[in-house]
Design an enzyme around this catalytic site. Sequence first.
Site, PDB file in Angstrom:
ATOM      1  N   ASP A  42      72.945 -38.933 -25.172  1.00 36.36           N
ATOM      2  CA  ASP A  42      74.076 -39.813 -25.430  1.00 36.36           C
ATOM      3  C   ASP A  42      75.388 -39.066 -25.219  1.00 36.36           C
ATOM      4  O   ASP A  42      75.430 -37.830 -25.214  1.00 36.36           O
ATOM      5  CB  ASP A  42      74.027 -40.333 -26.870  1.00 36.36           C
ATOM      6  CG  ASP A  42      72.928 -41.357 -27.087  1.00 36.36           C
ATOM      7  OD1 ASP A  42      72.401 -41.872 -26.083  1.00 36.36           O
ATOM      8  OD2 ASP A  42      72.606 -41.642 -28.254  1.00 36.36           O
ATOM      9  N   LYS A  64      77.498 -44.197 -23.770  1.00 43.36           N
ATOM     10  CA  LYS A  64      77.924 -45.565 -24.011  1.00 43.36           C
ATOM     11  C   LYS A  64      79.240 -45.547 -24.767  1.00 43.36           C
ATOM     12  O   LYS A  64      79.506 -44.658 -25.570  1.00 43.36           O
ATOM     13  CB  LYS A  64      76.891 -46.335 -24.841  1.00 43.36           C
ATOM     14  CG  LYS A  64      75.550 -46.521 -24.162  1.00 43.36           C
ATOM     15  CD  LYS A  64      74.591 -47.263 -25.055  1.00 43.36           C
ATOM     16  CE  LYS A  64      73.233 -47.438 -24.403  1.00 43.36           C
ATOM     17  NZ  LYS A  64      72.274 -48.153 -25.272  1.00 43.36           N
ATOM     18  N   ILE A 100      68.780 -44.542 -37.068  1.00 40.32           N
ATOM     19  CA  ILE A 100      69.912 -45.137 -37.776  1.00 40.32           C
ATOM     20  C   ILE A 100      70.978 -45.478 -36.748  1.00 40.32           C
ATOM     21  O   ILE A 100      71.725 -44.614 -36.288  1.00 40.32           O
ATOM     22  CB  ILE A 100      70.477 -44.202 -38.867  1.00 40.32           C
ATOM     23  CG1 ILE A 100      69.392 -43.901 -39.906  1.00 40.32           C
ATOM     24  CG2 ILE A 100      71.690 -44.841 -39.546  1.00 40.32           C
ATOM     25  CD1 ILE A 100      69.852 -43.013 -41.041  1.00 40.32           C
ATOM     26  N   ALA A 126      74.955 -39.347 -39.261  1.00 38.67           N
ATOM     27  CA  ALA A 126      76.401 -39.178 -39.346  1.00 38.67           C
ATOM     28  C   ALA A 126      76.888 -39.379 -40.780  1.00 38.67           C
ATOM     29  O   ALA A 126      77.737 -38.630 -41.275  1.00 38.67           O
ATOM     30  CB  ALA A 126      77.095 -40.155 -38.405  1.00 38.67           C
ATOM     31  N   MET A 176      80.745 -47.400 -36.565  1.00 44.48           N
ATOM     32  CA  MET A 176      81.328 -48.111 -35.416  1.00 44.48           C
ATOM     33  C   MET A 176      82.322 -49.187 -35.847  1.00 44.48           C
ATOM     34  O   MET A 176      82.293 -50.319 -35.358  1.00 44.48           O
ATOM     35  CB  MET A 176      80.210 -48.736 -34.557  1.00 44.48           C
ATOM     36  CG  MET A 176      79.221 -47.721 -34.024  1.00 44.48           C
ATOM     37  SD  MET A 176      77.743 -48.457 -33.267  1.00 44.48           S
ATOM     38  CE  MET A 176      76.866 -49.048 -34.726  1.00 44.48           C
TER      39      MET A 176
END
Length: 261
Positions: A42, A64, A100, A126, A176
């Site tokens: 990622d 992404k 997660i 995180a 996010m």
Amino acid sequence: MADGAPKETGRIFLVGAGPGDPDLLTVRAARLISTASVIVHDGLVDDHILALARPHARLISVAKSRSRHSMRQEEINALLIREAKAGHDVVRLKGGDPYIFGRGGEEAEECRAAGVAVEVVPGISAAIGCAAEAQLPLTHRDAASAVTFVAGQCKGLTDQDWSGLAGKGRTLVIYMGIATAMDIADKLMADGLSPETPVAVLEKGTRKDSRAMRTLLADLGGLMARERVKSPALIVVGEVVLRSNAEEKLAQWAAQAENLA
């Protein structure tokens, strides 16, 4: 294996890279990264972690972002399966923990359906890593006996029922949520949460340029704009925020926090 004989199908390792700091990798994750011939990673995986790969490893980025995907999820699934069926053991390296908000479950299902063996190597999420750096306890005997993780950027945010997930005795961690911070604050206040509920924003946690900020729920969108918060960042909502060492950014905070104690 004799020349011309079909190659054995390789394995897929869904590996959690943790929140950023290479020192927070698990021992197994570090071993797999250092020996893999193919690493599909990622965009949030720190360059210092990728530097652990062996010199001739193939590194394939499938980064992404909110507005741009270098590769759709279906294409990533197909890539993993294709590489494994070509005989390669593949490390699929993800920020945080694969299960997660990492789509690890989707990838594992597709690989199993294609007859490819999958192993999941957990990582420090995180939420856990960034909160620890800010000395922010997600649970605390005197402040919170429950913690919930939600995504602030997903399908149907306004239709999601978050009632009861934040408030007295509870901690809400939002992944996010930068772009939708104002909507998130409005949503929580509409569900009955006080505008003076303490909130922390943990930006780029465990990395050298990390920042920990705190404010009140009503000012969440304002803080994001003033501080120009960048991804990755987490939002933590609840009384536990008062027990952290998060950097204070508002001149008014101290006086308002006394009323919340």
